[in-house]
Design a protein around this motif. Structure first.
Motif: not given
Length: 159
Positions: A44-58, A106-120
């Motif tokens: 998930l390290a490469p997705y840290r900043w995009p996920l942070l930006a998405l979370a802040v805007v949400v 978008v965040a769900c798609a990013l997390v699913a692409a990185a980890e598959g079907l995880s708890g997140t």
């Protein structure tokens, strides 16, 4: 003082507390949480900043909803809720909910692409369902507001 008017102050206190909590979360908690997540899960390290930006805007979208709700409470208190101006505030709520829903998708798609079907990813799917329900509920409430405004206008014309 009507029962509705007495509820405005406690609701505003609650809205202010939620708004303060969201700002604190945006500024302090989210960066720390996503930083720890990136350290613990290198996928998930490469997705840290995009996920942070998405979370802040949400969370900013949620803040917009709170501000619009504050304004609608003022209109309820002043008995001006059945007006065209109130519909603009409800439209702003709908826009914020819609944008937040897309960003969570978008965040769900990013997390699913990185980890598959995880708890997140599952948690984000739940957030998508809740967001869709809130959005649809707001559409129904908007339609009711439009009908009630028309009825109020007709009644004011008769009186």
């Amino acid at each position: 003082m009507s029962r509705t008017s007495r509820l405005v102050v406690p609701l505003r206190v609650l809205l202010a507390a939620v708004l303060a909590t969201l700002v604190t979360t945006q500024v302090a908690a989210l960066p720390a949480i996503l930083g720890r997540t990136a350290e613990q899960n290198p996928d998930l390290a490469p997705y840290r900043w995009p996920l942070l930006a998405l979370a802040v805007v949400v969370l900013a979208c949620v803040q917009v909803v709170l501000v619009c709700t504050w304004r609608l409470l003022t209109m309820v208190r002043d008995d001006e809720i059945f007006s065209e101006r109130s519909r603009r505030w409800v439209d702003a709520i709908l826009a914020a909910v819609g944008l937040a829903w897309v960003l969570v998708l978008v965040a769900c798609a990013l997390v699913a692409a990185a980890e598959g079907l995880s708890g997140t990813a599952a948690l984000l799917l739940v957030a998508l369902l809740v967001g869709a329900a809130v959005g649809l509920l707001m559409v129904v409430l908007r339609a009711l507001l439009v009908q009630a405004t028309a009825l109020r206008t007709d009644l004011d014309g008769v009186i």
